[in-house]
Design an enzyme around this catalytic site. Structure first.
Site, PDB file in Angstrom:
ATOM      1  N   GLY A   9       0.866  -1.187   0.000  1.00 22.02           N
ATOM      2  CA  GLY A   9       0.000   0.000   0.000  1.00 22.02           C
ATOM      3  C   GLY A   9       0.900   1.232   0.000  1.00 22.02           C
ATOM      4  CB  ALA A  10       2.529   3.053  -2.571  1.00 22.74           C
ATOM      5  CB  VAL A  13      -0.422   4.971   6.326  1.00 23.38           C
ATOM      6  CG1 VAL A  13       0.380   4.345   7.447  1.00 23.38           C
ATOM      7  CG2 VAL A  13      -1.609   5.740   6.900  1.00 23.38           C
ATOM      8  CG  ASN A  95     -10.011  -1.969   4.405  1.00 27.52           C
ATOM      9  OD1 ASN A  95      -9.976  -1.749   3.184  1.00 27.52           O
ATOM     10  ND2 ASN A  95      -9.863  -1.011   5.294  1.00 27.52           N
ATOM     11  CG  ASN A 120      -8.189   1.446  11.058  1.00 20.22           C
ATOM     12  OD1 ASN A 120      -7.913   0.870  12.098  1.00 20.22           O
ATOM     13  ND2 ASN A 120      -7.880   2.711  10.829  1.00 20.22           N
ATOM     14  NE  ARG A 151      -4.307  10.043  16.565  1.00 25.38           N
ATOM     15  CZ  ARG A 151      -4.873   9.266  15.645  1.00 25.38           C
ATOM     16  NH1 ARG A 151      -5.711   8.304  16.004  1.00 25.38           N
ATOM     17  NH2 ARG A 151      -4.620   9.454  14.382  1.00 25.38           N
ATOM     18  CG  HIS A 175      -7.024   1.882  16.251  1.00 24.33           C
ATOM     19  ND1 HIS A 175      -6.536   2.981  16.906  1.00 24.33           N
ATOM     20  CD2 HIS A 175      -7.084   2.224  14.941  1.00 24.33           C
ATOM     21  CE1 HIS A 175      -6.310   3.938  16.019  1.00 24.33           C
ATOM     22  NE2 HIS A 175      -6.646   3.517  14.821  1.00 24.33           N
TER      23      HIS A 175
END
Ligand code: A3D
Length: 309
Positions: A9-10, A13, A95, A120, A151, A175
């Site tokens: 995955g480019a 992220v 996903n 996710n 965070r 998450h």
């Protein structure tokens, strides 16, 4: 020879993870995406930055899984990201299909790697990757609690006007909306947070941490966060490659710890060359234990849904 890290995955992220690990001068990097040209163009651009920044990592872009052969770590960021109004769970069906096919390719082309999932909904996608790859559960783990606690740390540092490096926050669980920030194990310069902030302020920080991803999606409108997520993933890659065995809150397969079994969930774990070296058990309050149980129930409900897909 330098170790090899592949990033699947480019997008936002994935490209940032590739850049960050390349800049550590630790590794050679392969960036893979289904879209032709994107990984090749981004990788070439990063390779050329090496002469200015001063790293010798080799970075290549590809659409061919044969190029991930002999990877030590494969970071998976392939998939859809949230748009405003979407929960992470809305990404489940699409996903799941992507992670199944990516994991089968990792099994075929990089069977000795450690898989680090970022896609996710994180805990369930890590579970799907474990099932589809057939890897030992310790060799598959997920990045998210490290981002969530970063965070929380930054919100505490802003509130107290202290360096963020002095804040050690802990976040466990899923998450998602039921993540479990753990104030009882959160300290600033070694002092418990409860000694430094009133309960209402801590509650507000806990709430903002839970909604930390949505806050950024709300600003960006076209996608989700990637600077802090990529920093967290790159930190975990470094812990694996350098075999630091640092305790990092990560999504790991529970095996009786905290009364949990058979699901990936955010827990403190020592991370090293074998992936998850050991899950660490810390003291939780009764309220935090209950929240962790609820978090686990939400993950298990998602896991059941995705097994049927
Ligand atoms: P984005 O910038 O859209 O990049 C996703 C990339 O995946 C795109 O370049 C796609 O072409 C590529 N892709 C799609 N399907 C495949 C496939 N089958 N094989 C290879 N590549 C494919 O998204 P992003 O980089 O912002 O986010 C990526 C994922 O990470 C999303 O699921 C996010 O929700 C997730 N994410 C998780 C966290 C955590 O803390 C866990 C944080 C930020 C993002």
């Amino acid at each position: 020879m330098k170790p090899k890290v592949s990033v699947i995955g480019a997008g936002n992220v994935g490209a940032e993870v590739a850049r960050r690990v390349a800049e550590k001068d630790l590794v050679n990097v392969v960036l893979l995406d289904i879209v032709e040209g994107i990984p090749q163009g981004k990788a070439l651009d990063m390779l050329q930055a090496g002469s200015i920044v001063g790293y010798n990592s080799h970075i290549m872009g590809t659409n061919d899984y044969a190029d991930i052969k002999d990877s030590d770590v494969v970071v998976v960021t392939a998939g859809l990201a949230r748009k405003p109004g979407m929960s992470r769970d809305d990404l489940l069906a699409k996903n799941t299909a992507i992670i199944k096919s990516v994991s089968e390719n990792i099994k075929k082309h990089a069977p000795n790697s450690i898989i680090l999932i970022v896609t996710n909904p994180l805990d369930t996608m890590t579970y799907v990757a474990w099932k589809a790859s057939g890897f030992d559960a310790k060799k598959v783990l997920g990045m998210a609690p490290l981002l969530d606690l970063a965070r929380m740390s930054s919100f505490i540092a802003l509130e107290l006007n202290v360096p963020v490096t002095e804040v050690k926050a802990t976040v466990l669980g899923t998450h998602g909306d039921l993540m479990v920030p753990v104030p009882s194990q959160t300290k600033v310069s070694g002092k418990p947070i409860a000694d430094l902030l009133p309960k209402e302020k801590i509650d507000k920080i806990v709430d903002r941490t839970r909604k930390g991803g949505a806050e950024i999606v709300g600003h960006l409108k076209t996608g989700s966060a990637y600077y802090a997520p990529s920093a967290a993933a790159a930190h975990m890659v470094e812990a694996i490659l350098k075999d630091t065995k640092e305790t990092i809150c990560s999504s790991v397969m529970s095996n009786g710890q905290y009364g949990l079994n058979g699901l990936y969930i955010g827990l403190p774990a020592k991370i090293g060359k074998n992936g998850v070296e050991e899950i660490v058990e810390i003291e939780l309050t009764d309220e935090e234990k209950q929240a962790l149980k609820k978090s686990a129930e939400a993950i298990m409900a998602n896991n059941e849904k995705c097994v049927k897909l």
